[in-house]
Design a protein around this motif. Structure first.
Motif, PDB file in Angstrom:
ATOM      1  N   ALA A 116      -1.832  29.032  10.236  1.00 18.99           N
ATOM      2  CA  ALA A 116      -2.639  29.928  11.062  1.00 18.99           C
ATOM      3  C   ALA A 116      -3.686  29.063  11.757  1.00 18.99           C
ATOM      4  O   ALA A 116      -4.571  28.519  11.096  1.00 18.99           O
ATOM      5  CB  ALA A 116      -3.299  31.001  10.205  1.00 18.99           C
ATOM      6  N   LEU A 117      -3.573  28.929  13.074  1.00 16.86           N
ATOM      7  CA  LEU A 117      -4.503  28.110  13.855  1.00 16.86           C
ATOM      8  C   LEU A 117      -5.570  29.023  14.447  1.00 16.86           C
ATOM      9  O   LEU A 117      -5.262  29.973  15.165  1.00 16.86           O
ATOM     10  CB  LEU A 117      -3.752  27.369  14.958  1.00 16.86           C
ATOM     11  N   VAL A 118      -6.826  28.728  14.120  1.00 17.03           N
ATOM     12  CA  VAL A 118      -7.948  29.569  14.531  1.00 17.03           C
ATOM     13  C   VAL A 118      -8.899  28.757  15.410  1.00 17.03           C
ATOM     14  O   VAL A 118      -9.269  27.638  15.065  1.00 17.03           O
ATOM     15  CB  VAL A 118      -8.720  30.103  13.301  1.00 17.03           C
ATOM     16  N   ILE A 119      -9.287  29.325  16.551  1.00 18.54           N
ATOM     17  CA  ILE A 119     -10.328  28.760  17.399  1.00 18.54           C
ATOM     18  C   ILE A 119     -11.531  29.681  17.279  1.00 18.54           C
ATOM     19  O   ILE A 119     -11.465  30.848  17.670  1.00 18.54           O
ATOM     20  CB  ILE A 119      -9.868  28.648  18.862  1.00 18.54           C
ATOM     21  N   ALA A 120     -12.624  29.184  16.719  1.00 16.27           N
ATOM     22  CA  ALA A 120     -13.781  30.021  16.411  1.00 16.27           C
ATOM     23  C   ALA A 120     -15.049  29.466  17.050  1.00 16.27           C
ATOM     24  O   ALA A 120     -15.212  28.245  17.150  1.00 16.27           O
ATOM     25  CB  ALA A 120     -13.956  30.110  14.891  1.00 16.27           C
ATOM     26  N   ASP A 121     -15.946  30.361  17.454  1.00 15.57           N
ATOM     27  CA  ASP A 121     -17.156  29.914  18.144  1.00 15.57           C
ATOM     28  C   ASP A 121     -18.094  29.121  17.246  1.00 15.57           C
ATOM     29  O   ASP A 121     -18.600  28.079  17.622  1.00 15.57           O
ATOM     30  CB  ASP A 121     -17.887  31.095  18.785  1.00 15.57           C
ATOM     31  N   GLY A 122     -18.352  29.592  16.031  1.00 15.77           N
ATOM     32  CA  GLY A 122     -19.213  28.871  15.101  1.00 15.77           C
ATOM     33  C   GLY A 122     -20.631  28.720  15.618  1.00 15.77           C
ATOM     34  O   GLY A 122     -21.137  29.555  16.375  1.00 15.77           O
ATOM     35  N   LEU A 123     -21.281  27.645  15.223  1.00 10.69           N
ATOM     36  CA  LEU A 123     -22.683  27.426  15.579  1.00 10.69           C
ATOM     37  C   LEU A 123     -22.873  26.715  16.913  1.00 10.69           C
ATOM     38  O   LEU A 123     -24.004  26.533  17.358  1.00 10.69           O
ATOM     39  CB  LEU A 123     -23.371  26.625  14.469  1.00 10.69           C
ATOM     40  N   SER A 124     -21.781  26.328  17.556  1.00  9.90           N
ATOM     41  CA  SER A 124     -21.870  25.741  18.890  1.00  9.90           C
ATOM     42  C   SER A 124     -20.702  26.227  19.745  1.00  9.90           C
ATOM     43  O   SER A 124     -19.702  25.524  19.901  1.00  9.90           O
ATOM     44  CB  SER A 124     -21.879  24.205  18.827  1.00  9.90           C
ATOM     45  N   PRO A 125     -20.819  27.444  20.289  1.00  8.24           N
ATOM     46  CA  PRO A 125     -19.764  27.896  21.207  1.00  8.24           C
ATOM     47  C   PRO A 125     -19.528  26.915  22.351  1.00  8.24           C
ATOM     48  O   PRO A 125     -18.400  26.782  22.837  1.00  8.24           O
ATOM     49  CB  PRO A 125     -20.310  29.236  21.715  1.00  8.24           C
ATOM     50  N   ALA A 126     -20.584  26.219  22.776  1.00  4.90           N
ATOM     51  CA  ALA A 126     -20.442  25.247  23.863  1.00  4.90           C
ATOM     52  C   ALA A 126     -19.443  24.157  23.503  1.00  4.90           C
ATOM     53  O   ALA A 126     -18.676  23.691  24.362  1.00  4.90           O
ATOM     54  CB  ALA A 126     -21.808  24.634  24.192  1.00  4.90           C
ATOM     55  N   ALA A 127     -19.435  23.724  22.245  1.00  6.05           N
ATOM     56  CA  ALA A 127     -18.485  22.699  21.810  1.00  6.05           C
ATOM     57  C   ALA A 127     -17.059  23.212  21.882  1.00  6.05           C
ATOM     58  O   ALA A 127     -16.136  22.492  22.289  1.00  6.05           O
ATOM     59  CB  ALA A 127     -18.817  22.255  20.386  1.00  6.05           C
ATOM     60  N   VAL A 128     -16.859  24.460  21.482  1.00  7.39           N
ATOM     61  CA  VAL A 128     -15.516  25.048  21.497  1.00  7.39           C
ATOM     62  C   VAL A 128     -15.044  25.219  22.938  1.00  7.39           C
ATOM     63  O   VAL A 128     -13.892  24.918  23.272  1.00  7.39           O
ATOM     64  CB  VAL A 128     -15.512  26.388  20.747  1.00  7.39           C
ATOM     65  N   ASN A 129     -15.921  25.717  23.800  1.00  7.75           N
ATOM     66  CA  ASN A 129     -15.564  25.872  25.214  1.00  7.75           C
ATOM     67  C   ASN A 129     -15.130  24.538  25.819  1.00  7.75           C
ATOM     68  O   ASN A 129     -14.209  24.482  26.636  1.00  7.75           O
ATOM     69  CB  ASN A 129     -16.759  26.413  26.001  1.00  7.75           C
TER      70      ASN A 129
END
Length: 260
Positions: A116-129
């Motif tokens: 199960a591959l999850v993309i999560a915002d966490g404490l730095s949505p900017a990093a995920v974006n």
């Protein structure tokens, strides 16, 4: 023989040399009992960047659109948090799926999958974006032969949300790509957490973490090698966390076998 006459002796590195080796604050100097004006301005700027990273909007719709364009199935879910302020004050709510998200994943999970591959915002949505799509593109080819369920894009998420997602998708393992707590020199750092047999109640000691995935840290390819190695070995041995040590570097360093 004195150091002055020793031809092998090397001069000690200067403060300028150390600054070139690290983004950390080294030898800032002072003006009286305070920092110099430039050091204070640099600190204030980096602190503002870290705060902005925490409060940046999560571009979940754009991420899903890019995944679908690449031919990947994707589903959007959310935790129980109501807003970003709630997320920061109530970490426990970020570890639980909202009821409608539970129902959505149950509808996708009947077939089961290896990962199960999850993309999560966490404490730095900017990093995920900034980094999640690039890391996914580097990682998926290295997971060839393993079945990957629909990519789950999760808002208001803590790492442990991947345990519930993995359970509902009947996955043997979860891999959560999530924005890490911003530092003053790394506001856009991505982390990857690998957990075998995900289920609610797993502790952090049962996960492996690949950290500091960013332009000044691990590259996408380097991180993908580590994550894929942990995934394959974790599934093979049935363990992750403190009992599984990352030996991907030894594999890369091993000399190639000579042809017969």
């Amino acid at each position: 023989m004195s150091e002055r006459n020793d031809p092998i002796a090397h001069p000690s590195p200067s403060i300028a040399d150390l600054r070139r080796l690290t983004p950390a604050r080294v030898g800032l100097g002072r003006a009286g009992a305070s920092l110099t004006t430039q050091a204070l301005l640099d600190f204030t700027l980096d602190h503002a960047r870290a705060r902005d990273a925490v409060h940046a909007p999560f571009e979940a719709t754009a991420i899903v659109a890019a995944l679908v364009e690449q031919g990947l199935a994707a589903v959007v879910v959310s935790s129980l948090v109501a807003d970003r302020a709630d997320y920061l004050k109530r970490p426990d709510l970020g570890r639980k799926l909202a009821p409608e998200s539970q129902n959505l994943l149950e509808a996708h999970g009947s077939a089961g999958c290896d990962i199960a591959l999850v993309i999560a915002d966490g404490l730095s949505p900017a990093a995920v974006n900034a980094h999640a799509l690039g890391l996914v593109a580097a990682l998926l080819p290295k997971l060839d032969g393993l079945s990957v369920g629909p990519v789950t894009v999760a808002s208001g998420a803590r790492v442990a949300l991947g345990d519930e997602i993995g359970t509902l998708l009947h996955a043997r393992m979860s891999i959560v790509l999530i924005g890490e707590r911003p530092g003053l020199s790394a506001p856009h750092s991505l982390g990857a957490y690998v957990t075998v047999a995900p289920k609610p109640g797993r502790s952090d000691a049962e996960r492996n973490c690949v950290s500091n995935i960013q332009s000044a840290g691990l590259s996408f390819d380097e991180a993908a090698v580590k994550i894929a190695w942990l995934a394959r070995e974790g599934l093979r041995r049935g363990i992750t966390g403190v009992t599984l040590k990352d030996e991907s570097g030894l594999q890369l360093a091993a000399p190639a076998a000579k042809p017969d």
